[in-house]
Scaffold this motif. Structure first.
Motif, PDB file in Angstrom:
ATOM      1  N   LEU A   1       0.836  -1.197   0.000  1.00  0.00           N
ATOM      2  CA  LEU A   1       0.000   0.000   0.000  1.00  0.00           C
ATOM      3  C   LEU A   1       0.873   1.251   0.000  1.00  0.00           C
TER       4      LEU A   1
ATOM      5  N   TRP B   1      -3.684  12.832   0.867  1.00  0.00           N
ATOM      6  CA  TRP B   1      -4.604  12.161  -0.037  1.00  0.00           C
ATOM      7  C   TRP B   1      -6.000  12.595   0.326  1.00  0.00           C
TER       8      TRP B   1
ATOM      9  N   GLN C   1      -9.631  -1.386  -4.939  1.00  0.00           N
ATOM     10  CA  GLN C   1      -8.223  -1.480  -4.560  1.00  0.00           C
ATOM     11  C   GLN C   1      -8.045  -1.241  -3.070  1.00  0.00           C
ATOM     12  N   VAL C   2      -8.707  -0.215  -2.555  1.00  0.00           N
ATOM     13  CA  VAL C   2      -8.568   0.086  -1.135  1.00  0.00           C
ATOM     14  C   VAL C   2      -9.169  -1.037  -0.293  1.00  0.00           C
TER      15      VAL C   2
ATOM     16  N   ASN D   1      -2.759  -1.334   7.399  1.00  0.00           N
ATOM     17  CA  ASN D   1      -3.078  -0.630   6.156  1.00  0.00           C
ATOM     18  C   ASN D   1      -4.139   0.438   6.400  1.00  0.00           C
TER      19      ASN D   1
ATOM     20  N   LEU E   1      -3.632   4.431   5.762  1.00  0.00           N
ATOM     21  CA  LEU E   1      -4.477   5.171   4.843  1.00  0.00           C
ATOM     22  C   LEU E   1      -5.212   6.310   5.549  1.00  0.00           C
TER      23      LEU E   1
ATOM     24  N   LEU F   1      -6.418   5.493  -6.406  1.00  0.00           N
ATOM     25  CA  LEU F   1      -6.857   4.162  -5.968  1.00  0.00           C
ATOM     26  C   LEU F   1      -8.378   4.095  -6.011  1.00  0.00           C
ATOM     27  N   THR F   2      -8.895   3.002  -6.531  1.00  0.00           N
ATOM     28  CA  THR F   2     -10.339   2.797  -6.594  1.00  0.00           C
ATOM     29  C   THR F   2     -10.840   2.175  -5.296  1.00  0.00           C
TER      30      THR F   2
ATOM     31  N   THR G   1      -0.601   6.926  -7.737  1.00  0.00           N
ATOM     32  CA  THR G   1      -1.642   6.536  -8.689  1.00  0.00           C
ATOM     33  C   THR G   1      -2.974   6.507  -7.962  1.00  0.00           C
TER      34      THR G   1
ATOM     35  N   LEU H   1       2.075   2.124  -3.419  1.00  0.00           N
ATOM     36  CA  LEU H   1       1.048   2.768  -4.236  1.00  0.00           C
ATOM     37  C   LEU H   1       0.854   4.227  -3.827  1.00  0.00           C
ATOM     38  N   LEU H   2       0.895   4.488  -2.518  1.00  0.00           N
ATOM     39  CA  LEU H   2       0.754   5.868  -2.046  1.00  0.00           C
ATOM     40  C   LEU H   2       1.928   6.726  -2.518  1.00  0.00           C
TER      41      LEU H   2
END
Length: 384
Positions: A344, A381, A358-359, A368, A372, A354-355, A352, A347-348
């Motif tokens: 994760l 974010w 995905q989350v 995680n 987030l 995240l849908t 990109t 990706l952060l």
């Protein structure tokens, strides 16, 4: 336009780094096919009216006298239709399409890049012949500009008398070309250059940060002071009789040097310092913090919606260090992570969007979820 595609021609990122990077300038004609400005000129002018955004106008009169005015600006009509340039720093922090201009340069780590400065120039607009201490890629947007770039020359020490401009005397150009939309110019540090607009034109300058040794040492000292570190005193339990009471011996100098460097040998401390220092934005970010903090329960409610997008704020600097303590760094903040949360974090850091699905795939792990919600609550974010 596919902004992610840079047409290198006979070159490649590997060849560019070996042959040109910090060595000699380069012009690639039509590096970006069908290039369109990522921000309209009127929107750029709007950014220059905001107090938190760094901007300036450089103008020159018919007698060759230069003037620099710093924003924010309320009106541009006084400057007329020629002989001036508007420069706005870190436009990528406020314009997502402009931030996408960084994608083709991902062969250089993101921490090395400072910002994307955008300039709008009227005919004969420019900032004069000058030197910079950093690398820069310049993408020509709309309009045309004549660029001249020379080689480093110690004889170019004659500075024109203006405190805000690092102008130099005339130089012999290695490159003397007219750039059009989609052309890419690379200028290494200390290479004199001069760009003069032939018509209303826009340039996108991707500048690189290159901290000086002084800046690094000063910031590292601040880190020690802020965290009450480095308070251990010098010791010399093995000292021998001095040959002279007035001499600072070579041995003493070496021991003091070793003593000072011990803090740099503290790997975890240095990693925290360098990760925070290199990801700290030098310009204002448009942070989008939620009205109320997001916790695990609220995140679960959000994920009940099928079409949610989790987005990074534009211009965010991010990096991961995976040595003594794996850590995600965002805008100078550090987030310790482990093997479970590393995918994760990657990706952060990659930024990109995240849908929902995905989350959800990460949300079964508490660490995680905590990572987030932390970046969401910091405003790095946000949920679109």
């Amino acid at each position: 336009m596919n902004i992610a595609t840079l047409n290198w021609g006979d070159l490649s990122p590997e060849k560019f780094l070996a042959q040109y990077w910090q060595k000699k300038p380069l012009l690639i004609k039509q590096a970006f096919k069908n290039f369109k400005d990522t921000i309209p000129a009127d929107e750029l002018a709007g950014l220059a009216m905001e107090a938190e955004i760094e901007s300036r106008i450089v103008s020159v009169n018919n007698h060759g006298n230069w003037q620099v005015d710093h924003g924010p600006f309320e009106d541009f009509s006084q400057y007329g239709e020629a002989n001036w340039t508007l420069l706005v720093q870190a436009v990528n922090n406020w314009s997502r399409p402009t931030n996408a201009l960084l994608t083709p340069f991902a062969f250089i780590p993101r921490w090395r890049i400072d910002d994307v400065m955008v300039s709008f120039s009227t005919p004969n607009g420019g900032v004069g012949a000058h030197l910079d201490q950093y690398d820069v890629f310049i993408i020509q947007g709309s309009g045309k500009r004549r660029w001249q770039v020379g080689a480093p020359n110690n004889d170019l020490s004659t500075l024109l008398p203006h405190p805000d401009l690092k102008q130099v005397s005339a130089f012999e150009p290695l490159i003397d070309e007219i750039t059009e939309a989609g052309d890419l110019l690379y200028i290494p540090p200390n290479h004199p250059h001069n760009g003069v607009s032939l018509e209303n034109s826009v340039n996108f300058s991707i500048g690189f940060q290159a901290p000086s040794s002084q800046e690094l040492w000063s910031s590292f000292a601040d880190k020690l002071i802020d965290n009450n570190l480095g308070e251990q005193r010098f010791g010399d339990a093995t000292r021998k009789v001095a040959s002279s009471s007035t001499l600072i011996s070579n041995s003493d100098q070496q021991q003091l040097k070793i003593f000072m460097l011990e803090q740099l040998e503290n790997t975890e401390l240095f990693e925290q310092f360098i990760g925070q220092y290199l990801t700290q934005s030098h310009h204002a970010l448009e942070l989008l913090m939620p009205v109320n903090d997001i916790d695990e329960e609220k995140l679960a409610d959000i994920l009940s919606e099928p079409e949610i997008l989790f987005m990074p704020v534009s211009g965010l600097k991010a990096a991961i260090i995976t040595e003594s303590q794996t850590t995600l760094f965002l805008n100078g903040d550090s987030f310790p992570i482990d093997n479970q949360s590393l995918p994760l974090a990657q990706l952060l850091a990659g930024q990109t969007p995240l849908t929902t699905s995905q989350v959800k795939s990460f949300n079964s792990c508490l660490k995680n979820t905590q990572l987030l919600t932390s970046v969401l609550n910091k405003g790095y974010w946000y949920i679109e």
